[in-house]
Write a protein that holds these residues in place. Structure first.
Motif: not given
Length: 181
Positions: A115-135
């Motif tokens: 689940k962490a991998i899927v969430r991370y892949a989604r974050s990088v794809t959809e909002r890489s410049g707006r990710m939180r450090d926690a991701e």
């Protein structure tokens, strides 16, 4: 039908033919290789990178395929999905589970790491410049910094492949058995 026809082997230099053969040995990417062969430097660099990454990866096949299928679903890349859904199935995710991968929170086939991998892949794809450090920090429960770098590279790389394949409408090779990674 692809927007650019595959380059006939008879029109390729011996080095380009070697790169096509190396990519075909890597996985069933004959259509892709034939089109990329129009730019031998693209074909050579991609082939070299993919072969070396496979040889030196520190990520499991499941991790890689979860990321690739997630990004390819987000980008609706039929070519990449045709290659990577069968590969994800080999790692234990059912075809039905692959189809609903983006429903990560309620997914019965995924553990906490998946689940962490899927969430991370989604974050990088959809909002890489707006990710939180926690991701990124959340991945440290399962991965070291080198693995996180590789995972991020693979996520962004599959996004580039998605766009390349869709822009040129590259047709999927048949049949696929889950052998590519």
């Amino acid at each position: 039908m692809s927007r650019i026809p595959p380059l006939p082997v008879t029109d390729m230099s011996p080095a380009t033919q070697d790169d096509c053969a190396a990519l075909e040995a890597y996985g069933p990417f004959g259509n892709w290789a034939g089109i990329a062969a129009h730019s031998p430097v693209v074909l050579h660099q991609v082939t070299d990178m993919l072969v070396n990454m496979r040889a030196e990866t520190r990520l499991s096949r499941r991790v890689i395929e979860l990321a690739m299928v997630t990004v390819s679903q987000l980008n609706a890349c039929d070519y990449c999905l045709s290659h990577h859904v069968p590969s994800l199935t080999v790692t234990g995710v059912s075809p039905e589970g692959s189809a609903r991968l983006l429903e990560v929170e309620d997914h019965p086939e995924l553990d906490a790491c998946d689940k962490a991998i899927v969430r991370y892949a989604r974050s990088v794809t959809e909002r890489s410049g707006r990710m939180r450090d926690a991701e990124v920090s959340d991945l440290r429960a399962w991965f070291d910094d080198g693995q996180i770098v590789e995972l991020t590279w693979r996520i962004t790389l599959i996004g580039a492949f998605n766009r390349f394949n869709d822009a040129l409408q590259i047709e999927a090779e048949e049949p696929l058995d889950g052998g590519s990674a």
